[in-house]
Write an enzyme that holds these catalytic residues in place. Structure first.
Site, PDB file in Angstrom:
ATOM      1  N   ASP A 114       0.878  -1.171   0.000  1.00 32.18           N
ATOM      2  CA  ASP A 114       0.000   0.000   0.000  1.00 32.18           C
ATOM      3  C   ASP A 114       0.915   1.220   0.000  1.00 32.18           C
ATOM      4  O   ASP A 114       1.741   1.375   0.905  1.00 32.18           O
ATOM      5  CB  ASP A 114      -0.870  -0.058   1.274  1.00 32.18           C
ATOM      6  CG  ASP A 114      -1.465   1.281   1.660  1.00 32.18           C
ATOM      7  OD1 ASP A 114      -1.567   2.175   0.799  1.00 32.18           O
ATOM      8  OD2 ASP A 114      -1.842   1.440   2.844  1.00 32.18           O
ATOM      9  N   GLU A 139      -3.569   4.296  -2.574  1.00 34.43           N
ATOM     10  CA  GLU A 139      -3.965   3.895  -1.221  1.00 34.43           C
ATOM     11  C   GLU A 139      -5.467   4.078  -0.991  1.00 34.43           C
ATOM     12  O   GLU A 139      -6.150   3.181  -0.479  1.00 34.43           O
ATOM     13  CB  GLU A 139      -3.180   4.706  -0.175  1.00 34.43           C
ATOM     14  CG  GLU A 139      -3.678   4.436   1.236  1.00 34.43           C
ATOM     15  CD  GLU A 139      -2.742   4.900   2.337  1.00 34.43           C
ATOM     16  OE1 GLU A 139      -2.465   6.104   2.410  1.00 34.43           O
ATOM     17  OE2 GLU A 139      -2.329   4.041   3.152  1.00 34.43           O
ATOM     18  N   GLU A 140      -5.967   5.231  -1.383  1.00 29.79           N
ATOM     19  CA  GLU A 140      -7.385   5.500  -1.118  1.00 29.79           C
ATOM     20  C   GLU A 140      -8.277   4.521  -1.878  1.00 29.79           C
ATOM     21  O   GLU A 140      -9.291   4.051  -1.354  1.00 29.79           O
ATOM     22  CB  GLU A 140      -7.734   6.942  -1.504  1.00 29.79           C
ATOM     23  CG  GLU A 140      -7.132   8.002  -0.583  1.00 29.79           C
ATOM     24  CD  GLU A 140      -5.764   8.495  -1.026  1.00 29.79           C
ATOM     25  OE1 GLU A 140      -5.230   7.924  -2.005  1.00 29.79           O
ATOM     26  OE2 GLU A 140      -5.223   9.434  -0.396  1.00 29.79           O
TER      27      GLU A 140
END
Ligand code: AR6
Length: 505
Positions: free
Chosen positions: A297, A315-316
């Site tokens: 991540d 990541e989001e």
């Protein structure tokens, strides 16, 4: 998509070789002084969620544990009539508010603000309003208020019966592991959706949770700086709630904070390790093709970064398609330079297309990843935050290169297994090279060194960049043909970087 023969040659090892027998990333769940387990063991695999442990609720309200919304110590000032304000238990207010009939967005807003009244002038709910007025059909909206919302509320209000032990905060410089049932996580996330977590709404520097990510979903509902983002992330999360409310998930997820003391970090210049295998491809993504690998991540030091705000990059996106990752924000203090967060067992619920501004929710994802003996999906994700670069030139200084080497090593190493044991490879890509502006050629080399030091092969996804794939593979072949060790690369790093840049320009 199958790659042509030429590309396979240039890509190095196969993904199967990188998987290396797919050893699990963590041993089975066993409670200990540094592993808190919130459910009863042994796990009975009969399609039922694991039972909470202990049987009866243990309330705690201190700086070492998550302050739970249901704690009897959580008090809230209420003013009734012309009377002076009185303190009431906040959970009572939350329950009273949420058990009212809520049939519109305005009513939902009023309910959420009733136990967050300090923010009534500051929070808007424009994204939520947009969802119900312009994105959902009338049927979808009415279905949300008549069916899904009551289910989310019920799931949230069950928290004190589902999660009966205090949740220790994963604080800096301490290795500690937490294992929850997926149902417990769903209940935590339902509370986050309804913004019930106390003390988590202020970003003030001196506030108790200033070093933690935010967890209440209010920012996701909000239109920051006037612009109303498309509610695609919200669609992913509502889809998650639809799934877990229609059938209680029965698995387990483990969150492990990894800290390596400076004195235990590798002495890079002295390393005799040879480079491990590399698979490098311009096709595919970490989440689609990284099965059986330790998936990276590209994190913010506050894990999840802008997932509950405007962010919508690697990541989001990972956090909204696998929402159980969002729960880490509740208890994970900001990562320091030699720390990482490993999450084992989370499930993917959504499909998507696009990236950043073009990101769109694209329906259900049925995650077929097998489970380990502890009921965890054999999916391991490690959050490591790269250096956020203002000036790109500083990334080539020895101290910054060591910072990145150490960070990647902390994420990739596996202290639970003996040296020499077969570890699954790492699935990574342009870590630190998007929002954080790093040089992808440098980061590939650093990650390859860290993976080699940790005894893992590397699958590298260049995210469509065929030139990068070829350049990196060229350098890799040179280094492996000459049996260059990690230590030698480290010693000659600056020379190598110069010739690498010349080679690549
Ligand atoms: N698989 C493989 N590679 C990818 C994927 C994917 N699914 N998605 C993106 N890439 P970025 P950073 C490639 O910007 O620079 C977030 O807000 C693509 O080439 O997400 O480390 C965090 O919360 C992309 O440009 O990571 C942090 O605050 C590159 O990876 C911050 O961004 C980098 O993706 C971290 O920024």
């Amino acid at each position: 998509m199958p790659e042509n023969e030429n590309e396979v040659l240039r890509c190095g090892a196969t993904l199967d070789e990188i998987r290396n027998g797919s050893a699990p990333c963590l041993p089975p769940v066993i409670p200990s002084h540094d592993h808190t387990v919130f459910f009863q063991l042994p796990i009975v695999t009969c399609g039922q969620p694991p039972k909470p442990h202990p049987d009866n609720l243990r309330d705690s309200w201190d700086t070492d544990h998550v302050r739970m919304p249901f704690s009897k110590h959580s008090l809230y000032p209420v003013q009734e009539g012309g009377e002076q304000s009185q303190l009431r238990q906040r959970w009572e207010l939350v329950q009273e508010a949420l058990l009212k009939t809520i049939m519109s967005c305005q009513q939902l807003e009023a309910v959420i603000l009733s136990y967050n009244s300090k923010y009534s002038e500051r929070w808007d709910f424009l994204v939520l309003q947009l969802l119900f007025t312009e994105v959902f059909s009338e049927d979808e909206t009415s279905n949300f208020f008549s069916t899904l919302l009551p289910q989310i509320i019920q799931l949230a209000l069950q928290l004190p019966t589902l999660l009966t032990a205090p949740v220790p905060l994963l604080v800096q410089h301490r290795n500690h592991t937490l294992s929850f049932s997926q149902l417990q996580i769903a209940s935590l996330l339902a509370n986050a959706f309804l913004c019930t977590f106390p003390r988590r709404n202020t970003a003030k520097r001196q506030s108790e949770y200033a070093r933690y990510p935010d967890i209440n979903f209010n920012r996701l509902f909000q239109a920051a700086e006037g612009a109303v983002p498309k509610p695609e992330k919200l669609k992913c999360l509502l889809h998650y709630f639809r799934r877990v409310c229609s059938r209680a998930p029965d698995g387990v997820v483990t969150y492990a904070r990894r800290y390596v003391n400076h004195s235990d970090l590798p002495q890079w210049d002295k390393s005799q390790k040879l480079l491990t295998k590399l698979h490098i491809t311009s096709q595919g993504t970490i989440e689609d093709d990284g099965e059986g690998l330790l998936q990276v991540d590209f994190a913010n030091k506050r894990v999840g970064g802008g997932v509950l705000g405007r962010g919508c990059v690697q990541e989001e996106i990972r956090f909204v398609i696998c929402p159980e990752l969002i729960a880490a924000r509740l208890f994970t203090e900001a990562l320091d330079s030699t720390e990482a967060l490993l999450v084992v067992g989370c499930e993917r619920f959504s499909n998507y297309t696009g990236y950043s501004n073009t990101f769109e929710w694209k329906g259900n994802y049925e995650d077929m990843t097998p489970r380990d003996s502890s009921g965890r999906r054999m999916c391991s994700i490690v959050a490591i935050d790269a250096l956020k670069l203002g000036n790109r030139n500083v990334q080539y200084t020895p101290s910054n290169m060591h910072r990145e080497l150490n960070k990647a090593y902390v994420g990739f190493h596996c202290p639970e297994f003996q040296p020499g044991e077969r570890l699954a490879g790492v699935a990574s890509g342009n870590w630190g090279c998007g929002a954080y502006r790093g040089d992808a050629k440098l980061k590939t080399l650093l990650q390859l060194m860290a993976a080699s030091q940790a005894g893992r092969h590397l699958a590298y996804f260049t995210f469509g960049d065929a030139k990068l794939r070829d350049q990196v593979y060229h350098l890799y072949t040179y280094l492996t043909d000459h049996q260059v060790t990690v230590g030698e690369v480290s010693v000659h790093f600056s020379n190598l970087c110069t010739s690498y840049t010349t080679l690549c320009s």
